[in-house]
Design an enzyme around this catalytic site. Structure first.
Site, short mmCIF file in Angstrom:
data_model
loop_
_atom_site.label_atom_id
_atom_site.label_comp_id
_atom_site.label_asym_id
_atom_site.label_seq_id
_atom_site.Cartn_x
_atom_site.Cartn_y
_atom_site.Cartn_z
CG ASP A 201 21.83 16.98 20.92
OD1 ASP A 201 22.20 17.71 21.86
OD2 ASP A 201 22.28 15.82 20.73
CD GLU A 243 24.46 20.92 22.18
OE1 GLU A 243 25.05 20.68 23.25
OE2 GLU A 243 24.13 20.01 21.40
#
Length: 554
Positions: A201, A243
């Site tokens: 993330d 990401e």
């Protein structure tokens, strides 16, 4: 140890446990519920399941505010349920990827609690502090209109702490070697329990210079190499999926020139250009984005998606381009979010138009890289704009026409399922589409199965071919196999010519949808007629003729 590159031809399915299937009737999806649907995922052609955060959390940000990196939130089950889920996936030939959220943690995490309780605690330096509020505290907020600052004063700590996201998510100080060691332990722990990789993330923030070492202007790319080396030492085929909404040239730093950093990166530029093409009927920007994505190291791979659990981020489009997408897919201000995105599901964005839905999914399945499906998109689920922010596109999975769409028997599900309208669970659900041979679900299953028979899509060299502006033609070459994919973004049927040097190939250019053979003229040109919002997959020799074996002619 060299990985087996399984991710090159994977089909990744993204699901959030809390909204997938509730097995115990408490209104929250769980591991036991998800296990009951693994045969469904296997039948769909899924080869890897990506799980949203499931560790203990106050759930102020859908679990991305982690309070314990080594546990399982009781609302989803026990550590034993997690182990059973992973084992059940492996029995069906599916791998498990989990979110790795280590840019920040919850303010309820014991590390942060210890840091604010005692300024001399070793955990104090696990976070980033300032005695006075920095002048630029209003800059760099991730959620404009919702978040006002990246620094918050903590009375007990008597200092300001840094947070790129919400104030209840303090950033970890990655410059601290102890924090880096904790990240390595977290990675090793979950690999030991059977996961095959991590969706990392907010990677640009994780390695940002001001969060790593303010004296060094370069992002800490070497940290990515160290995490990968540790992960592959522990498990040879472990994969890291980043990401990172970054341009292709910057993404090369994430992959590493030798392909020794991140394995996969979500291709946000192609995603944004794709929606611009869908909105305008002009594929020029998309052609440019795909061409710029070429040249990856051998072990590197893009991950392609249409929608995910966040907003459709259009931040890298120009203002004019972004407004074109807003006008087409999110004209109501309530459909927009954070001054940059659209908080809707794919099907309602496309007005439920089956032709355009097939076009979008055909394109995602044939872009260079690995496709990532979001739960519910295979049946054309809708959104609920009455829910706040990103929750609009996070409604529960619609399994049947039963109460709560078959998601839960609870009177109070974690989020209300869509009950009325064209996307309500009475009209859109897995059960009804299973029995309908022409349903979007059955179309998706067939398309995924066909895609898995075309290894050149995940491993081959991609070339963008010359064609009219509303048409995208991609060619792939790998070990003697050549395939060509045509997509028409126009609302009109178009006829054009396509020049392929191999038009004399004795196997012939076969359309994989119709089994028809395309014959070239004397100038090696194929005359292609493609309907409005149409698509065609071609391959020399189709899927049956094996005249060539890995490029050798016999």
């Amino acid at each position: 140890m060299i990985p087996d590159l399984w991710y090159k031809n994977a089909i990744i399915y993204s699901l959030s446990l809390d909204g997938f299937l509730d097995a115990d009737g408490d209104g929250i999806g769980d591991f036991r519920g998800a296990m009951r649907r693994l045969d469904y995922l296997q039948g769909l052609g899924v080869t890897a399941v990506w799980l949203a955060p499931f560790q203990p959390s106050p759930h102020r940000d859908h679990g991305y505010d982690v309070a314990d990196y080594y546990g399982v939130d009781p609302r989803y089950g026990s550590p034993g349920d997690f182990a059973e889920f992973v084992n059940a996936c492996h029995q069906r030939g599916m791998r498990v990827i989990m979110d790795l959220v280590v840019n920040h943690c919850s303010d309820q995490h014991p590390w942060f609690q210890a840091a604010v309780a005692d300024s001399k605690s070793r955990f104090r330096d696990y976070f980033i502090w300032a005695d006075k509020k920095p002048r630029n505290a209003h800059k760099g907020v991730v959620f404009p209109g919702v978040q006002k600052s990246t620094w918050t004063y903590h009375r007990k700590a008597k200092a300001w702490y840094f947070h790129r996201f919400f104030q209840f998510q303090p950033d970890l100080n990655i410059a601290n070697p102890d924090v880096q060691a904790e990240i390595m332990k977290i990675v090793g722990f979950w690999l030991q329990l059977g996961v095959s990789g991590f969706r990392m993330d907010a990677v640009p923030f994780l390695i940002a210079a001001d969060g790593i070492n303010v004296d060094d202007p370069e992002p800490a790319y070497d940290l990515l190499r160290e995490i990968r080396a540790m992960a592959q030492w522990r498990k040879g085929d472990a994969v890291l999926l980043a990401e990172a909404n970054i341009p292709p040239d910057e993404a090369m730093e994430y992959f590493g020139s030798d392909g020794d950093r991140i394995h996969m990166v979500f291709n946000f530029p192609v995603n944004q250009a794709l929606f611009h093409a869908m909105a305008t009927g002009d594929a020029t920007l998309l052609k440019k984005a795909v061409a710029e994505s070429n040249g990856l190291p051998e072990t590197a791979q893009w991950a392609n998606f249409l929608r995910n659990h966040d907003e459709l981020d259009l931040g890298r489009l120009t203002e004019k381009q972004r407004q074109a997408v807003f006008t087409a897919f999110g004209p109501d201000p309530d459909m927009q979010i954070y001054d940059r995105g659209i908080r809707r599901r794919l099907a309602p964005m496309l007005g439920g138009d089956r032709a355009r839905l097939e076009l979008a999914y055909s394109l995602m399945l044939t872009l260079p890289g690995t496709p990532v499906l979001r739960y519910g998109d295979e049946i054309g689920m809708g959104d609920d704009l009455s829910l706040p922010e990103r929750d609009a596109a996070r409604t529960p999975m619609q399994w049947s026409a039963a109460v709560n769409g078959g998601f839960s028997t609870s009177d109070k599900p974690i989020r209300p399922p869509i009950e009325t309208g064209p996307y309500g669970f009475l009209q859109v659900n897995v059960s009804s589409q299973r029995s309908d041979r022409g349903s979007l679900l059955n179309w998706t299953e067939r398309a995924v199965r066909l895609r898995k028979e075309l290894p050149e899509l995940g491993r081959g060299r991609c070339t963008v071919l010359d064609c009219p502006s509303s048409i995208l033609v991609l060619r792939y070459d790998w070990q003697g196999e050549t395939s060509v994919y045509v997509h028409n973004f126009s609302g009109q049927a178009i006829e054009f010519t396509l020049c392929l040097e191999e038009s004399a190939d004795p196997r012939g250019l076969i359309c994989l949808q119709t089994a028809r053979r395309s014959e070239a003229d004397a100038d090696c040109r194929h005359h292609i007629m493609i309907e409005a919002h149409g698509y065609r997959w071609f391959r020399f020799g189709g899927l049956d003729e094996l005249t060539y074996v890995h490029g050798d002619q016999h």
